[in-house]
Design a protein around this motif. Structure first.
Motif, PDB file in Angstrom:
ATOM      1  N   TRP A 367       0.832  -1.199   0.000  1.00 58.60           N
ATOM      2  CA  TRP A 367       0.000   0.000   0.000  1.00 58.60           C
ATOM      3  C   TRP A 367       0.862   1.243   0.000  1.00 58.60           C
ATOM      4  O   TRP A 367       2.037   1.207   0.372  1.00 58.60           O
ATOM      5  N   LYS A 368       0.297   2.351  -0.438  1.00 60.89           N
ATOM      6  CA  LYS A 368       1.018   3.627  -0.432  1.00 60.89           C
ATOM      7  C   LYS A 368       0.059   4.752  -0.043  1.00 60.89           C
ATOM      8  O   LYS A 368      -1.164   4.589  -0.097  1.00 60.89           O
ATOM      9  N   GLU A 369       0.631   5.852   0.373  1.00 60.27           N
ATOM     10  CA  GLU A 369      -0.184   7.005   0.770  1.00 60.27           C
ATOM     11  C   GLU A 369      -1.095   7.415  -0.391  1.00 60.27           C
ATOM     12  O   GLU A 369      -0.686   7.459  -1.539  1.00 60.27           O
ATOM     13  N   GLY A 370      -2.328   7.721  -0.069  1.00 63.17           N
ATOM     14  CA  GLY A 370      -3.302   8.122  -1.086  1.00 63.17           C
ATOM     15  C   GLY A 370      -4.210   6.993  -1.515  1.00 63.17           C
ATOM     16  O   GLY A 370      -5.259   7.234  -2.130  1.00 63.17           O
ATOM     17  N   ASP A 371      -3.831   5.742  -1.213  1.00 60.04           N
ATOM     18  CA  ASP A 371      -4.683   4.602  -1.553  1.00 60.04           C
ATOM     19  C   ASP A 371      -6.013   4.699  -0.806  1.00 60.04           C
ATOM     20  O   ASP A 371      -6.054   5.122   0.356  1.00 60.04           O
ATOM     21  N   TYR A 372      -7.073   4.290  -1.469  1.00 59.97           N
ATOM     22  CA  TYR A 372      -8.377   4.241  -0.806  1.00 59.97           C
ATOM     23  C   TYR A 372      -9.129   3.011  -1.307  1.00 59.97           C
ATOM     24  O   TYR A 372      -8.776   2.401  -2.318  1.00 59.97           O
ATOM     25  N   PHE A 373     -10.170   2.631  -0.570  1.00 60.72           N
ATOM     26  CA  PHE A 373     -11.018   1.525  -0.997  1.00 60.72           C
ATOM     27  C   PHE A 373     -12.426   1.749  -0.460  1.00 60.72           C
ATOM     28  O   PHE A 373     -12.686   2.725   0.255  1.00 60.72           O
ATOM     29  N   TYR A 374     -13.334   0.861  -0.842  1.00 57.35           N
ATOM     30  CA  TYR A 374     -14.720   0.921  -0.388  1.00 57.35           C
ATOM     31  C   TYR A 374     -14.939  -0.270   0.540  1.00 57.35           C
ATOM     32  O   TYR A 374     -15.141  -1.393   0.079  1.00 57.35           O
ATOM     33  N   PRO A 375     -14.829  -0.066   1.862  1.00 60.37           N
ATOM     34  CA  PRO A 375     -14.904  -1.191   2.798  1.00 60.37           C
ATOM     35  C   PRO A 375     -16.191  -1.996   2.638  1.00 60.37           C
ATOM     36  O   PRO A 375     -17.280  -1.415   2.540  1.00 60.37           O
ATOM     37  N   LEU A 376     -16.075  -3.313   2.570  1.00 59.97           N
ATOM     38  CA  LEU A 376     -17.235  -4.182   2.446  1.00 59.97           C
ATOM     39  C   LEU A 376     -18.174  -3.956   3.629  1.00 59.97           C
ATOM     40  O   LEU A 376     -17.751  -3.936   4.784  1.00 59.97           O
ATOM     41  N   GLY A 377     -19.450  -3.770   3.307  1.00 56.99           N
ATOM     42  CA  GLY A 377     -20.450  -3.555   4.337  1.00 56.99           C
ATOM     43  C   GLY A 377     -20.640  -2.101   4.708  1.00 56.99           C
ATOM     44  O   GLY A 377     -21.442  -1.794   5.592  1.00 56.99           O
ATOM     45  N   MET A 378     -19.894  -1.201   4.052  1.00 56.62           N
ATOM     46  CA  MET A 378     -20.022   0.228   4.346  1.00 56.62           C
ATOM     47  C   MET A 378     -20.298   1.000   3.053  1.00 56.62           C
ATOM     48  O   MET A 378     -20.027   0.524   1.958  1.00 56.62           O
ATOM     49  N   LYS A 379     -20.858   2.188   3.191  1.00 60.62           N
ATOM     50  CA  LYS A 379     -21.084   3.055   2.047  1.00 60.62           C
ATOM     51  C   LYS A 379     -19.930   4.042   1.927  1.00 60.62           C
ATOM     52  O   LYS A 379     -19.423   4.548   2.920  1.00 60.62           O
ATOM     53  N   GLY A 380     -19.557   4.342   0.714  1.00 59.59           N
ATOM     54  CA  GLY A 380     -18.526   5.334   0.490  1.00 59.59           C
ATOM     55  C   GLY A 380     -17.121   4.776   0.586  1.00 59.59           C
ATOM     56  O   GLY A 380     -16.901   3.619   0.948  1.00 59.59           O
TER      57      GLY A 380
END
Length: 437
Positions: A367-380
């Motif tokens: 992983w690196k700074e700036g990475d994002y994801f959409y956590p399973l079970g959550m919105k956004g």
């Protein structure tokens, strides 16, 4: 001395009887006496000699002498020759250190090749005193003041309880012959300077100095053993192993012992640390401060000090896996991919995704700074740095995180959380089970 030597072997080193032994012999007084004594008490042994090629013809004469001695007593003779000066220059070490490394490496090779149980060297009580004074002059902890170990793995030193005077007296009474090393008379080496200038003065001031030293040495050994037992107890109380290859030391518990610097010294010395001022400061430093030894690093992480081995930097490495492959080995384990009919067990090491949503080849990266994801079970979406903070991951744990990606999108923070964009839906046709083992 013969009876005292025999008693010492019987009471302290009885394991030598019946063992396959090798005696290291320079041709000098000490090793010649060791051979004579071992022969008189019927120990069986071979003889090894190192020619360091440091004294020209004199070195060659030493070799001839030891070979003749071996032939005379019908012992197998093992010989090697070193370019000691060249080795010292290449390694940027002293001649004495070079000779020590070369001979001990060779002895270990002989032990493996010929299946020797033990290798005997002729260190004696005066050698022990000299080593003590050398270490004292250089600055050392208690371990450096406990002398030469009588038994150290395969190396045994049966003459340690005996003085140089006792050895010389035995040699003269037994009419033994030996070689004199001319370099021993030079005081340009620290050991020789201590032997010829310091020790005689100490013995002059107190004729019982050597005997008193040996008594003190025994007290120091006992003290060192006590300290080791307390350090073992301290480790059991303070070391928390909650992550792979990482030891957590709670700072508040460390403070309870009253002298954190001393505790850290004994706890961390085996890992090669030396910057004790910097380590002490870590107790009050901000998170992220690090101190390194050659093999390990210590990191301040909130209320803990984290100890871990230094591993290869693989932050830029990316692994690829095609659609046809079902397995991929990465540093944190083995990823396995399998088409299944239904969802069964789900845990941190197993996820299920809609295979048709994936873009091949898949990739695995750090992983690196700036990475994002959409956590399973959550919105956004959520930044990984924020997710790690919420999960209270340590600095070291974050460094070990790997991501399974489809194109630029994160499918799985491996061992932690899947991405919502690839979840199984009612219309999903192919269920892909992904596990890490």
């Amino acid at each position: 001395m013969l009876q005292a030597f025999k008693d010492h072997i019987t009471t302290k080193l009885s394991f030598l009887s019946g063992s396959k032994l090798l005696i290291a012999c320079s041709g000098g007084l000490d090793s010649v006496v060791l051979i004579a004594l071992c022969r008189l008490i019927n120990l069986e042994f071979d003889i090894a000699h190192c020619n360091f090629n440091l004294r020209g013809k004199e070195s060659d004469e030493d070799e001839k002498f030891v070979k003749a001695l071996a032939d005379y007593i019908h012992a197998t003779f093992l010989i090697t020759s070193f370019d000691t000066s060249s080795y010292a220059n290449k390694q940027n070490i002293s001649i004495q250190m070079a000779a020590r490394e070369l001979r001990y490496d060779w002895f270990k090779e002989l032990a493996l090749e010929h299946q020797f149980d033990y290798i005997l060297t002729a260190h004696h009580a005066d050698d022990n005193l000299e080593t003590f004074l050398i270490n004292l002059s250089r600055g050392t902890g208690i371990e450096g003041l406990t002398g030469i170990p009588e038994v150290n793995d395969i190396f045994v030193r049966p003459l340690l309880p005996f003085s140089r005077d006792q050895i010389l007296e035995f040699a003269k009474k037994s009419k033994l012959e030996w070689r004199e090393d001319s370099s021993n008379s030079s005081t340009k080496y620290l050991r020789n300077a201590i032997r010829h200038k310091v020790v005689p003065e100490l013995k002059l001031v107190n004729p019982q100095f050597l005997q008193n030293f040996m008594t003190t040495l025994e007290h120091l050994k006992q003290s060192n053993e006590f300290i080791k037992s307390q350090v073992f107890r301290l480790k059991n109380e303070l070391f928390e192993i909650r992550e792979t290859d990482c030891i957590k030391i709670p700072i508040h518990r460390l403070r309870e012992f009253g002298n954190p610097r001393t505790c850290l010294y004994f706890l961390l010395k085996p890992y090669g640390f030396k910057a004790w001022d910097d380590i002490e400061q870590m107790i009050v430093a901000q998170s992220g401060k690090q101190v390194f030894s050659e093999t390990h690093r210590l990191v301040k992480d909130r209320a803990y000090l984290l100890l871990s081995p230094i591993i290869e930097d693989i932050s830029d490495r990316t692994y690829k896996i095609s659609e046809a492959e079902s397995m991929l080995m990465i540093p944190s384990g083995t990823l396995k991919f399998k088409i299944v009919e239904e969802i069964s067990e789900v845990d941190l090491k197993t996820i299920y995704v809609d295979k048709e949503k994936l873009k091949y080849p898949l990739s695995v990266r750090k992983w690196k700074e700036g990475d994002y994801f959409y956590p399973l079970g959550m919105k956004g979406k959520k930044k990984l740095s924020k997710y790690f903070k919420d999960e209270k991951l340590s600095l070291l744990a974050k460094e070990r995180v790997w991501l399974l990606c489809s194109g630029k999108e994160i499918v799985w923070i491996i061992n932690y959380r899947a991405d919502n964009r690839f979840k199984i839906m009612p219309q999903t046709k192919q269920l892909l089970k992904i596990t890490i083992t």
